[in-house]
Enzyme design. Structure first.
Site, PDB file in Angstrom:
ATOM      1  N   HIS A 184      -6.131  43.319  56.958  1.00 57.99           N
ATOM      2  CA  HIS A 184      -5.284  42.156  56.737  1.00 57.99           C
ATOM      3  C   HIS A 184      -5.854  40.910  57.413  1.00 57.99           C
ATOM      4  CE1 HIS A 184      -1.261  44.276  55.540  1.00 57.99           C
ATOM      5  NE2 HIS A 184      -2.228  44.415  54.649  1.00 57.99           N
TER       6      HIS A 184
ATOM      7  N   HIS B   6      -2.504  46.801  64.993  1.00 61.80           N
ATOM      8  CA  HIS B   6      -3.929  46.978  65.313  1.00 61.80           C
ATOM      9  C   HIS B   6      -4.247  46.638  66.779  1.00 61.80           C
ATOM     10  CE1 HIS B   6      -4.959  47.644  61.089  1.00 61.80           C
ATOM     11  NE2 HIS B   6      -4.166  46.617  60.802  1.00 61.80           N
TER      12      HIS B   6
END
Length: 310
Positions: free
Chosen positions: A191, A271
């Site tokens: 992303h 993340h």
């Protein structure tokens, strides 16, 4: 009855002249025209302010965009690491922005950039070969996005591990569907890569905006000077195209703001810090190597696509 009285009666019942009856309607039409003119002026002022904001703030210098993006990633990741990121709707992977925008981010970006580039260059040249050479940049960017995303997914799949003795060699999908916990490996943020790469590409491609609008301004001057009917037709066509380009330009600015917000959301909730910084660095590398090394000004070769300002 006297002559004077009869004259007074005749004057009293005399019908107003056509000129007198038309005066109120003429005044009303003038008032309506002035109101319309004021509204048009207000709309033009608002349009100019929005376009100025887009040009000077949202589509700023690349260094400014990079500083903003990396600052968002670093600060957001620090807040996540320290446990200071507030729990919110955006911390859910199923939130509407993540599901329908971030995961489909490349489609949204190309869906606005393709018509923008096509319409912008069709106002400045009628050679489709030249327009194709500009659209090739988006084909290259799509290839980069697909390959890098594919590599990120495969790296994570080969470095991750299912936390069950009998399920060690299975994929993440099989592990999770079996009800077991998946230990993440090197899960580089697809992303962050997609969003930052899209922001940088949009920032480059909108540089052709002024070139397209200048062509329309020149056409306006020709029409006012010549008064030719054919010029008027071309002028109306260019005006319609110009308005579509302006709308597309503003939508690209709104998409850029949304992508920057989604980078913040990803930095806060998903993340590891290093994985996000590496993904962002990969996006910067491919943006720079294509737009500032590979693409050439005034290029006539498909091996070296034209830069956006040509």
């Amino acid at each position: 009855m006297s002559t004077e009285e009869s004259n007074n009666d005749t004057t009293k019942y005399r019908r107003p002249s056509p000129t007198q009856s038309k005066q109120p309607s003429t005044e009303n039409s003038k008032d309506g025209e002035s109101t319309t003119t004021i509204l048009c002026d207000v709309c033009h002022i608002i349009r100019d302010l929005v376009l100025f904001f887009c040009r000077r703030i949202i589509f700023g210098p690349p260094i400014f965009k990079l500083l903003v993006s990396f600052t968002i990633i670093i600060i957001g990741s620090m807040l996540k690491s320290l446990g200071l990121a507030p729990t919110s709707y955006f911390s859910l992977k199923t939130n509407i922005f993540n599901t329908y925008f971030a995961k489909l981010g490349w489609g949204w970006t190309m869906g606005l950039l393709i018509p923008f580039i096509y319409l912008t260059y069709i106002t400045t040249c009628s050679h489709y070969q030249i327009i194709t050479r500009h659209l090739v940049r988006l084909l290259i960017a799509t290839g980069v996005w697909f390959i890098i995303t594919y590599l990120f997914v495969n790296v994570e799949a080969h470095t991750g591990l299912c936390k069950h003795e009998t399920m060690r060699g299975v994929s993440r999908k099989v592990c999770v569907s079996g009800g077991y916990e998946w230990q993440e490996g090197y899960d580089f943020s697809g992303h962050v890569f997609l969003l930052l790469y899209a922001i940088l590409i949009i920032n480059e491609e909108v540089k052709s905006y002024d070139k397209g609008t200048n062509k329309v301004d020149q056409a306006n001057k020709v029409v006012h000077e010549s008064g030719d009917t054919l010029s008027n037709i071309n002028h109306e066509y260019l005006n319609i195209v110009s308005k579509i380009i302006q709308i597309n330009y503003v939508l690209l600015a709104a998409l850029t703001i949304l992508w920057e917000f989604m980078i913040l959301s990803t930095a806060l909730y998903f993340h590891h810090t290093l994985h996000k910084i590496i993904a962002a660095s990969v996006a910067v590398f491919f943006w720079y190597i294509t737009y500032y090394v590979w693409y050439r000004p005034n290029s006539s070769s498909f091996l070296y696509p034209s830069s956006p300002k040509d």
